[in-house]
Design a protein around this motif. Structure first.
Motif, PDB file in Angstrom:
ATOM      1  N   SER A 284     108.542  66.514  47.700  1.00  0.00           N
ATOM      2  CA  SER A 284     107.776  67.002  46.539  1.00  0.00           C
ATOM      3  C   SER A 284     107.579  65.895  45.515  1.00  0.00           C
ATOM      4  N   LEU A 285     108.586  65.029  45.344  1.00  0.00           N
ATOM      5  CA  LEU A 285     108.425  63.884  44.436  1.00  0.00           C
ATOM      6  C   LEU A 285     107.242  63.029  44.900  1.00  0.00           C
ATOM      7  N   ALA A 286     107.134  62.864  46.234  1.00  0.00           N
ATOM      8  CA  ALA A 286     105.996  62.104  46.783  1.00  0.00           C
ATOM      9  C   ALA A 286     104.694  62.865  46.564  1.00  0.00           C
ATOM     10  N   GLY A 287     104.724  64.189  46.770  1.00  0.00           N
ATOM     11  CA  GLY A 287     103.526  65.014  46.613  1.00  0.00           C
ATOM     12  C   GLY A 287     103.021  65.037  45.176  1.00  0.00           C
ATOM     13  N   MET A 288     103.965  64.962  44.223  1.00  0.00           N
ATOM     14  CA  MET A 288     103.570  64.937  42.802  1.00  0.00           C
ATOM     15  C   MET A 288     103.249  63.520  42.339  1.00  0.00           C
ATOM     16  N   ARG A 289     103.478  62.538  43.236  1.00  0.00           N
ATOM     17  CA  ARG A 289     103.143  61.134  42.975  1.00  0.00           C
ATOM     18  C   ARG A 289     103.832  60.590  41.729  1.00  0.00           C
ATOM     19  N   SER A 473     104.371  64.919  52.326  1.00  0.00           N
ATOM     20  CA  SER A 473     104.711  64.428  53.672  1.00  0.00           C
ATOM     21  C   SER A 473     103.517  63.724  54.307  1.00  0.00           C
ATOM     22  N   ALA A 474     102.324  64.258  54.120  1.00  0.00           N
ATOM     23  CA  ALA A 474     101.118  63.595  54.643  1.00  0.00           C
ATOM     24  C   ALA A 474     100.905  62.253  53.929  1.00  0.00           C
ATOM     25  N   TYR A 475     101.108  62.231  52.595  1.00  0.00           N
ATOM     26  CA  TYR A 475     101.003  60.953  51.859  1.00  0.00           C
ATOM     27  C   TYR A 475     102.015  59.950  52.416  1.00  0.00           C
ATOM     28  N   ARG A 476     103.227  60.422  52.696  1.00  0.00           N
ATOM     29  CA  ARG A 476     104.276  59.543  53.210  1.00  0.00           C
ATOM     30  C   ARG A 476     103.922  59.027  54.609  1.00  0.00           C
ATOM     31  N   ALA A 477     103.200  59.846  55.375  1.00  0.00           N
ATOM     32  CA  ALA A 477     102.738  59.388  56.694  1.00  0.00           C
ATOM     33  C   ALA A 477     101.766  58.208  56.521  1.00  0.00           C
ATOM     34  N   MET A 487     102.967  47.431  50.789  1.00  0.00           N
ATOM     35  CA  MET A 487     102.044  48.123  49.886  1.00  0.00           C
ATOM     36  C   MET A 487     102.795  49.251  49.163  1.00  0.00           C
ATOM     37  N   PRO A 488     102.786  49.265  47.821  1.00  0.00           N
ATOM     38  CA  PRO A 488     103.524  50.322  47.123  1.00  0.00           C
ATOM     39  C   PRO A 488     102.883  51.693  47.358  1.00  0.00           C
ATOM     40  N   PHE A 489     103.709  52.708  47.301  1.00  0.00           N
ATOM     41  CA  PHE A 489     103.253  54.079  47.522  1.00  0.00           C
ATOM     42  C   PHE A 489     102.127  54.445  46.544  1.00  0.00           C
ATOM     43  N   ALA A 490     102.248  53.993  45.284  1.00  0.00           N
ATOM     44  CA  ALA A 490     101.234  54.325  44.261  1.00  0.00           C
ATOM     45  C   ALA A 490      99.849  53.838  44.684  1.00  0.00           C
ATOM     46  N   GLU A 491      99.821  52.712  45.399  1.00  0.00           N
ATOM     47  CA  GLU A 491      98.549  52.161  45.877  1.00  0.00           C
ATOM     48  C   GLU A 491      97.963  53.054  46.981  1.00  0.00           C
TER      49      GLU A 491
END
Length: 536
Positions: A284-289, A473-477, A487-491
């Motif tokens: 969820s932390l990833a999903g909320m960016r 989870s899709a963003y993390r994929a 490449m940072p996740f924010a990018e």
């Protein structure tokens, strides 16, 4: 469906308490497909309520592992029937309810690697588990094991410094210890222990997936600074545990390519990557960016704070996890039980049951509430352990009642001051670039969010968080696909829908709340010492 689905995409899965859910997210980060299987409704033969079995003792809570397997079969068959084009899936990742554990029987790994594409997973994995009903996060039957673990490492604070949390009944290490003590035969026939997240990843891999650092932080077993299993904790829980857990990996790791079972049965491309699955809160932390310095406040039945931390200071309250999108950083989780039910009670008592009257009270009272402070805990609070209602005048005298408008502001200011104080105790600091992301029922009330902005001294945004663990989870994929490029996740997620600004701090707020926060912390300690009595 078939025409629309021919887009390159990543899948995000969520094996949660009540359902298995999937979303497909395309390269523009748009969700274009979602589906779910609800355990109570769609898999009635397992007899769950709310996705679980609550045992007679009222403390033991489990879920049938084959129910999760069958839910995956059903959802994939459904997607296939709708013409979903699996050949376009570049990678997948997922989330699992945190702390739950799955026990693979000796020989199960062999079965996983040689699945027949002609049969559903559930049929082939029937005899693969040494424990059929797995302990889940709602279980609170391991108090004795918690005490044993804390004693083995020198106390609760020492365990928290080591693993990010004191011993909690739901945490996996204590659950494993109980199974070893009460069912040693099943334990000795177990070749691998997975978290719900790494279990689900194993199904897609066709071999055992490692536990990731972030979900591994919810076990009371992982040293969060060194990212290795703590030998002292492993030894206190059960023998041969390290080999049954395998070596943990960074959360953004590609753990392998998809199993040939899924290639042959559903048409996934052989090159489809499986990125380590993680826990639902980290996902969820990833999903909320969230980014460094950000904070997410979920204002629901209980209020939960997600914090992005650089230098954590683990405490006896709250949880520190390794960060799922930045291996150098951490995240913290704080839970407050007296959330929306408390707000609704005060609304009913002081605003005639009307949210618009409640809002008017917040608008008509000044920041800082004339120095009046209130603590409202109708149920025993987790952070801190206090119960009851306590009201204090500007002179710090306890008073029995406030005028209605003052009562409403005292509740909301008090709730947010408590959150800031306890977040700072875990090492959190508001930074110039800090964003607060508000979600949950109370995030629809602008006046409540204005108080949040004022107390924290940071702008408040709202974001659509439906399916945040799935979408995260899709963003993390996608992030996993870029692994090795630094490449940072924010990018990776910069194309995702932007959160919406709803409140900025009122000028002068920081001066008002600086002194109030000190007073609030001092009064909280006073109440604690009165309710707990003098130290023995």
């Amino acid at each position: 469906m078939a025409g629309r689905a021919a887009r390159r995409c990543c899948l995000g899965w969520d094996f949660s308490t009540q359902q298995v859910k999937v979303v497909a997210v395309d390269a523009e980060l748009s969700v274009f497909y979602e589906d779910s299987v609800h355990f109570d409704r769609d898999l009635v033969e397992f007899g769950t309520q709310g996705g679980v079995h609550v045992h007679k003792d009222g403390l033991t809570v489990t879920s049938p592992v084959l129910m999760w397997v069958q839910a995956l079969d059903i959802i994939l068959e459904k997607m296939k029937a709708l013409g979903f084009d699996f050949s376009q899936v570049l990678a997948l990742s997922g989330a699992g309810q945190q702390h739950g554990s799955v026990y693979w029987k000796t020989g199960a790994g062999q079965v996983l690697t040689s699945l027949s594409p002609d049969l559903p997973l559930c049929e082939q994995l029937q005899a693969c588990f040494s424990i059929g009903d797995c302990p889940v996060w709602m279980d609170s039957s391991t108090a004795a094991q918690c005490r044993q673990l804390e004693a083995a490492v020198g106390g609760a604070q020492a365990l928290s410094r080591l693993t990010g949390s004191r011993a909690y009944e739901r945490f996996t290490g204590n659950q494993i210890a109980k199974i070893y003590q009460q069912n040693p035969e099943a334990y000795s026939h177990t070749e691998r222990i997975s978290l719900v997240s790494s279990f689900a990843a194993s199904l897609f891999l066709g071999s055992y997936s490692p536990v990731d650092y972030s979900d591994g932080s919810g076990m009371n077993l992982l040293q969060i600074q060194d990212k290795v299993w703590s030998q002292a904790c492993l030894g206190a829980c059960a023998p041969h545990l390290e080999e049954k857990l395998g070596r943990p990996v960074p959360s953004c790791s590609v753990v392998g390519a998809i199993s040939s079972y899924f290639v042959q049965r559903y048409g996934f491309p052989p090159g489809c990557k499986v990125v380590a699955f993680t826990g639902d809160n980290p996902a969820s932390l990833a999903g909320m960016r969230l980014e460094e310095g950000d904070i997410a406040v979920s204002l629901g039945t209980s209020d939960t704070l997600f914090l992005w931390l650089q230098e954590p200071t683990p405490a006896l309250e709250g949880h520190i996890f390794c960060n799922p999108v930045d291996p150098q950083h951490y995240m913290a989780l704080l839970c407050f039980k007296n959330g929306s039910l408390m707000r609704e009670k005060i609304r009913d008592e002081s605003a005639s049951g009307s949210w618009s009257e409640f809002s008017k009270a917040l608008q008509s009272t000044e920041m800082g509430n004339g120095g009046n402070l209130g603590f409202y805990f109708d149920v025993m609070e987790i952070t801190p352990e206090i119960t009851g209602r306590h009201r204090f005048s500007a002179e710090n005298h306890e008073v029995s009642a406030f005028p209605r408008d003052v009562e409403i502001r005292a509740l909301i200011e008090g709730q947010f001051m408590a959150k800031k104080i306890h977040a700072e105790a875990l090492g959190y600091r508001v930074m110039p670039k800090t964003k607060i992301l508000a979600t949950g029922g109370a995030s629809h009330n602008r006046d409540i969010l204005q108080v949040l902005a004022d107390v924290f001294g940071a702008p408040v945004y709202i974001i659509d968080t439906a399916n945040s663990a799935c979408v995260g989870s899709a963003y993390r994929a996608f992030h996993g696909l870029a692994a090795g490029t630094d490449m940072p996740f924010a990018e990776i997620v910069k194309l995702a829908p932007k959160p919406r600004l709803v409140a900025t701090p009122t000028p002068g707020a920081s001066q008002v709340y600086e002194a109030l926060l000190r007073r609030y912390a001092m009064l909280e300690q006073r109440i604690l010492s009165q309710t707990q009595g003098p130290p023995e």
